[in-house]
Design a protein around this motif. Structure first.
Motif, short mmCIF file in Angstrom:
data_model
loop_
_atom_site.label_atom_id
_atom_site.label_comp_id
_atom_site.label_asym_id
_atom_site.label_seq_id
_atom_site.Cartn_x
_atom_site.Cartn_y
_atom_site.Cartn_z
N HIS A 125 0.83 -1.19 0.00
CA HIS A 125 0.00 0.00 0.00
C HIS A 125 0.86 1.24 0.00
O HIS A 125 1.88 1.31 0.68
CB HIS A 125 -0.93 0.01 1.22
CG HIS A 125 -1.86 -1.17 1.25
ND1 HIS A 125 -2.97 -1.26 0.44
CD2 HIS A 125 -1.82 -2.32 1.97
CE1 HIS A 125 -3.61 -2.41 0.68
NE2 HIS A 125 -2.91 -3.07 1.61
N CYS A 144 -1.70 1.18 -4.68
CA CYS A 144 -0.83 0.13 -4.16
C CYS A 144 0.12 -0.33 -5.26
O CYS A 144 -0.09 -0.07 -6.45
CB CYS A 144 -1.64 -1.05 -3.63
SG CYS A 144 -2.71 -1.79 -4.86
N CYS A 204 5.44 2.17 3.49
CA CYS A 204 5.71 1.50 2.21
C CYS A 204 7.09 0.85 2.23
O CYS A 204 7.25 -0.29 1.78
CB CYS A 204 5.61 2.52 1.07
SG CYS A 204 5.89 1.84 -0.57
#
Length: 309
Positions: free
Chosen positions: A16, A61, A179
């Motif tokens: 994501h 994503c 991330c």
């Protein structure tokens, strides 16, 4: 300095990405409407009405394939990149978060496995340092590693490649901490994710020492770090012709900080002794000349006085 660790990666991983700061405000708004939307979905299911959306919308994503992560890890089999990482012993240029950002840039740029090259690695790492790091001088050490001995003539082209990569990722150079951690969690046992930067090198630090000349390049021994206590060690970097811009074998010798300080102190002592000796000579010469100069001054004053009368 070979790392032959083999890491198994899953076939497909979804990471994501937080694209903007406004997403948190939108998330709060969704949370307020979540309960009512859930009730409506339950009522539609009881009535037999098909729902238009079976799951809540999610943010952007990255879908990471196994071959992409494998191609990225294969970069670190390069002798030159391994030597570069070893020379960055304090992880100031390539810690685990900067390396994770480098992989995210590869994904955002839609690099194929054939584009996982050494030059693209250094360009992406340079961009990550530009975005995240406050120490502007440290990243310049990437130039001689990526471009070789003629880096002074080639670094403008390197900066053009950086701008092209920046444009290719649609100028989305910010990568969230979440991330990066999700990327590292794909294969957490790989040695590049163990490059944890020390707290001594965290925060906004400035170096105003004019004697530091950067970039140092592959032919220099790592400097002694007073914060971490790490010292330069003897190492021979065997750069093969296929993985380096030079076929020479670089031999590095250990720099002993105590010897350097000893030489510095002896030099300073010689300068101080020489300066003090000169000062004493000048003082003795001044003492010898002082009566004559005073006498001459008194005679000149007498001459002016006699003429004035």
């Amino acid at each position: 300095m070979k790392h032959n660790l083999v890491c198994q990666t899953p076939p497909t991983v979804t990471v994501h990405v937080k694209s903007s700061a406004s997403r948190s405000h939108q998330q709060k708004k969704r949370n307020r409407l979540k309960r009512s939307a859930f009730k409506d979905q339950q009522e539609n299911c009881e009535k037999g009405v098909p729902s238009q959306k079976n799951k809540c919308p999610k943010g952007p994503c990255l879908v990471i394939q196994r071959q992409e992560m494998t191609a990225f890890f294969k970069l670190f089999d390069d002798d030159l990149i391994q030597d570069f990482l070893w020379m960055d012993c304090c992880y100031e240029i390539a810690d685990k978060y900067l390396l994770a950002m480098t992989f995210v840039y590869f994904k955002r740029a839609n690099f194929t496995t054939s584009e996982h090259t050494r030059i693209n690695f250094f360009v992406a790492l340079y961009l990550a340092n530009t975005v995240e790091e406050d120490n502007e001088e440290a990243k310049y050490d990437i130039f001689p590693w990526a471009l070789g001995k003629a880096w002074r003539k080639l670094f403008p082209d390197f900066l053009k490649l950086r701008d092209q990569l920046w444009s290719r990722i649609d100028y989305r150079a910010i990568v969230s901490r979440r991330c990066c951690e999700e990327v590292m969690a794909i294969a957490p046992t790989h040695y590049i994710w163990q490059r944890e930067r020390s707290v001594h090198h965290s925060g906004a630090l400035r170096n105003y020492d004019d004697e530091v000349h950067l970039p140092r390049g592959p032919s220099a021994t790592p400097t002694d770090c007073l914060l971490c206590g790490k010292k330069g060690r003897f190492v021979r970097l065997g750069l093969s012709s296929s993985s380096s811009s030079s076929t020479d074998t670089l031999e590095m010798t250990e720099l002993h900080s105590s010897q350097k300080l000893k030489d510095t102190f002896s030099t300073e002592k010689m300068l101080i002794d020489s300066a003090s000796q000169k000062a004493q000579d000048c003082q003795r010469l001044s003492n010898k000349r002082q009566p004559c100069s005073t006498l001459n001054q008194d005679k000149s004053m007498d001459w002016f006085t006699s003429n004035g009368e």
